[in-house]
Design a protein around this motif. Structure first.
Motif, PDB file in Angstrom:
ATOM      1  N   VAL A  26       1.073  -1.255   0.239  1.00 43.46           N
ATOM      2  CA  VAL A  26       0.222  -0.074  -0.218  1.00 43.46           C
ATOM      3  C   VAL A  26       0.983   1.061  -0.065  1.00 43.46           C
ATOM      4  O   VAL A  26       1.752   1.562   1.031  1.00 43.46           O
ATOM      5  CB  VAL A  26      -0.616   0.442   1.114  1.00 43.46           C
ATOM      6  CG1 VAL A  26      -1.457   1.313   1.397  1.00 43.46           C
ATOM      7  CG2 VAL A  26      -2.084  -1.010   1.150  1.00 43.46           C
ATOM      8  N   ILE A  27       0.609   2.014  -1.093  1.00 45.22           N
ATOM      9  CA  ILE A  27       1.608   3.104  -1.013  1.00 45.22           C
ATOM     10  C   ILE A  27       0.507   4.892  -0.611  1.00 45.22           C
ATOM     11  O   ILE A  27      -0.403   4.273  -1.312  1.00 45.22           O
ATOM     12  CB  ILE A  27       2.813   3.122  -2.461  1.00 45.22           C
ATOM     13  CG1 ILE A  27       3.090   2.235  -2.773  1.00 45.22           C
ATOM     14  CG2 ILE A  27       2.670   4.954  -2.583  1.00 45.22           C
ATOM     15  CD1 ILE A  27       3.325   2.722  -4.263  1.00 45.22           C
ATOM     16  N   ILE A  28       1.094   5.049  -0.148  1.00 47.28           N
ATOM     17  CA  ILE A  28       0.379   6.346   0.684  1.00 47.28           C
ATOM     18  C   ILE A  28       0.744   7.482  -0.101  1.00 47.28           C
ATOM     19  O   ILE A  28       2.030   8.023   0.105  1.00 47.28           O
ATOM     20  CB  ILE A  28       0.525   6.574   2.372  1.00 47.28           C
ATOM     21  CG1 ILE A  28      -0.500   5.728   2.830  1.00 47.28           C
ATOM     22  CG2 ILE A  28      -0.752   8.107   2.865  1.00 47.28           C
ATOM     23  CD1 ILE A  28       0.450   5.298   4.345  1.00 47.28           C
ATOM     24  N   GLY A  29       0.122   8.553  -0.693  1.00 50.11           N
ATOM     25  CA  GLY A  29       0.678   9.499  -1.545  1.00 50.11           C
ATOM     26  C   GLY A  29       1.519   9.147  -2.791  1.00 50.11           C
ATOM     27  O   GLY A  29       1.960   8.707  -3.222  1.00 50.11           O
ATOM     28  N   SER A  47       1.041  -7.016  -5.935  1.00 53.55           N
ATOM     29  CA  SER A  47      -0.236  -5.880  -5.915  1.00 53.55           C
ATOM     30  C   SER A  47      -0.249  -5.043  -5.434  1.00 53.55           C
ATOM     31  O   SER A  47       0.508  -5.126  -3.826  1.00 53.55           O
ATOM     32  CB  SER A  47      -1.145  -7.422  -5.283  1.00 53.55           C
ATOM     33  OG  SER A  47      -0.984  -7.337  -4.281  1.00 53.55           O
ATOM     34  N   VAL A  48      -0.957  -4.447  -6.164  1.00 54.24           N
ATOM     35  CA  VAL A  48      -0.547  -2.307  -5.450  1.00 54.24           C
ATOM     36  C   VAL A  48      -1.585  -1.184  -5.393  1.00 54.24           C
ATOM     37  O   VAL A  48      -2.338  -1.852  -6.009  1.00 54.24           O
ATOM     38  CB  VAL A  48       0.562  -1.226  -6.042  1.00 54.24           C
ATOM     39  CG1 VAL A  48       0.441  -0.297  -5.902  1.00 54.24           C
ATOM     40  CG2 VAL A  48       1.721  -2.379  -6.489  1.00 54.24           C
ATOM     41  N   ILE A  49      -1.963  -0.702  -3.898  1.00 51.52           N
ATOM     42  CA  ILE A  49      -2.469  -0.027  -3.671  1.00 51.52           C
ATOM     43  C   ILE A  49      -2.495   0.999  -2.930  1.00 51.52           C
ATOM     44  O   ILE A  49      -1.316   1.453  -2.601  1.00 51.52           O
ATOM     45  CB  ILE A  49      -3.924  -0.746  -2.635  1.00 51.52           C
ATOM     46  CG1 ILE A  49      -5.035  -1.377  -3.453  1.00 51.52           C
ATOM     47  CG2 ILE A  49      -4.260   0.624  -2.090  1.00 51.52           C
ATOM     48  CD1 ILE A  49      -5.988  -1.696  -2.666  1.00 51.52           C
ATOM     49  N   VAL A  50      -2.585   2.464  -4.827  1.00 49.81           N
ATOM     50  CA  VAL A  50      -2.101   3.425  -3.664  1.00 49.81           C
ATOM     51  C   VAL A  50      -3.394   4.579  -3.295  1.00 49.81           C
ATOM     52  O   VAL A  50      -4.161   4.948  -4.123  1.00 49.81           O
ATOM     53  CB  VAL A  50      -1.729   4.489  -5.311  1.00 49.81           C
ATOM     54  CG1 VAL A  50      -0.660   5.358  -5.267  1.00 49.81           C
ATOM     55  CG2 VAL A  50      -0.178   3.211  -5.930  1.00 49.81           C
ATOM     56  N   ILE A  51      -2.629   5.627  -2.583  1.00 44.79           N
ATOM     57  CA  ILE A  51      -3.830   6.168  -1.757  1.00 44.79           C
ATOM     58  C   ILE A  51      -3.725   7.516  -1.928  1.00 44.79           C
ATOM     59  O   ILE A  51      -2.850   8.076  -1.387  1.00 44.79           O
ATOM     60  CB  ILE A  51      -4.269   5.503  -0.566  1.00 44.79           C
ATOM     61  CG1 ILE A  51      -4.507   4.272  -0.150  1.00 44.79           C
ATOM     62  CG2 ILE A  51      -4.986   6.901   0.354  1.00 44.79           C
ATOM     63  CD1 ILE A  51      -4.469   4.003   1.535  1.00 44.79           C
ATOM     64  N   GLU A  52      -4.063   7.997  -2.368  1.00 42.53           N
ATOM     65  CA  GLU A  52      -3.606  10.114  -2.373  1.00 42.53           C
ATOM     66  C   GLU A  52      -4.983  10.837  -2.623  1.00 42.53           C
ATOM     67  O   GLU A  52      -6.454  10.786  -2.891  1.00 42.53           O
ATOM     68  CB  GLU A  52      -3.173  10.150  -4.294  1.00 42.53           C
ATOM     69  CG  GLU A  52      -3.339  11.374  -4.804  1.00 42.53           C
ATOM     70  CD  GLU A  52      -2.382  12.567  -3.939  1.00 42.53           C
ATOM     71  OE1 GLU A  52      -1.066  11.972  -4.082  1.00 42.53           O
ATOM     72  OE2 GLU A  52      -2.343  13.104  -3.721  1.00 42.53           O
ATOM     73  N   GLN A  53      -4.359  11.877  -1.989  1.00 46.41           N
ATOM     74  CA  GLN A  53      -5.571  12.892  -1.349  1.00 46.41           C
ATOM     75  C   GLN A  53      -6.425  13.539  -2.667  1.00 46.41           C
ATOM     76  O   GLN A  53      -7.526  14.507  -1.766  1.00 46.41           O
ATOM     77  CB  GLN A  53      -5.503  13.014   0.189  1.00 46.41           C
ATOM     78  CG  GLN A  53      -4.485  14.204   0.072  1.00 46.41           C
ATOM     79  CD  GLN A  53      -3.923  14.896   1.048  1.00 46.41           C
ATOM     80  OE1 GLN A  53      -4.510  14.624   2.333  1.00 46.41           O
ATOM     81  NE2 GLN A  53      -2.637  15.745   0.989  1.00 46.41           N
TER      82      GLN A  53
END
Ligand SMILES: Cc1cc2nc3c(=O)[nH]c(=O)nc-3n(C[C@H](O)[C@H](O)[C@H](O)COP(=O)(O)OP(=O)(O)OC[C@H]3O[C@@H](n4cnc5c(N)ncnc54)[C@H](O)[C@@H]3O)c2cc1C
Length: 203
Positions: A26-29, A47-53
């Motif tokens: 999980v990548i934040i930003g 497997s990758v999830i990216v969280i971007e505000q």
């Protein structure tokens, strides 16, 4: 367990969690670092999830597009002299009074050229030709060495527009390799097991 929080965050009631996912990474930003990490990890099969505000279309990517590095193929093709890695690292250590992480600096010096070539790979040839090497050829009024400190010319200046295009293209490639991006999503709290971060709660 040692408490590593500066300020212990309020516990989130796990009953309020609507949805759970389990992935390798999980990548934040999704700025420079997060986007590069997502592209590379997804291309390697994670497997990758990216969280971007921020909003996807209006995402503001920091930086003016001057990407300092040495020894890329792009620099070579633009007449920038090759840099000796040992000399470069020694110069860096001198500047920082040996307080920097030698191994990390050496890793950067060894890999940054290849990384820049990788970063601009998705741009068209026309776009790549818009990038120019700064202070190249080096002016005689701009000393290569001053009081023992070396100046490295040839940093590519691609400007913010092309820089953003390259970052957005990397996001696209990451998605093509299965990375899932969640924009307008804010990471609120990290989950720790012992002293390892094992997850994140986002909103
Ligand atoms: C005005 C300016 C000009 C610069 N020019 C240059 C330059 O020309 N060359 C150069 O090499 N460097 C330049 N820099 C420095 C460069 O921009 C930074 O080093 C670089 O952006 C750092 O990248 P990053 O991915 O670590 O962080 P960031 O680019 O800050 O990316 C972090 C991302 O995380 C997101 N985020 C943060 N918190 C959360 C959260 N809780 N949940 C979800 N998302 C979150 C943010 O929205 C952001 O998109 C410049 C910086 C500034 C401010």
């Amino acid at each position: 367990m040692e408490n590593l929080w500066k300020e212990q965050p309020k516990e989130i009631n796990m009953k309020t969690i609507e949805h759970k996912e389990c992935v390798d990474l999980v990548i934040i930003g999704s700025g420079h670092a997060g986007t590069c990490a997502a592209r590379e990890a997804a291309q390697l099969g994670a497997s990758v999830i990216v969280i971007e505000q921020q909003n996807e279309e209006k995402q503001f990517i920091l930086g003016m597009g001057e990407i300092g590095h040495i020894n890329s193929k792009w620099q070579e093709s633009h007449g920038v002299p090759k840099v000796d890695i040992d000399e470069f690292v020694e110069d860096w250590q001198k500047r920082t009074g040996n307080r920097s992480n030698y191994r990390l600096i050496r890793k950067y010096a060894k890999n940054c050229g290849e990384t820049f070539d990788w970063f601009i790979e998705p741009l068209t040839e026309e776009e790549k030709n818009q990038i120019h090497p700064m202070f190249t050829p080096q002016s005689p009024n701009f000393p290569i060495t001053l009081n023992g400190f070396h100046a490295y010319s040839g940093t590519p200046n691609m400007g913010p527009t092309l820089q953003n295009k390259a970052v957005k293209a990397s996001q696209r490639i990451a998605k093509e390799h299965g990375a899932r991006f969640f924009f307008e999503t804010k990471a609120c709290q990290l989950i720790k097991e012992e002293n390892r971060v094992s997850g994140v709660i986002d909103k």
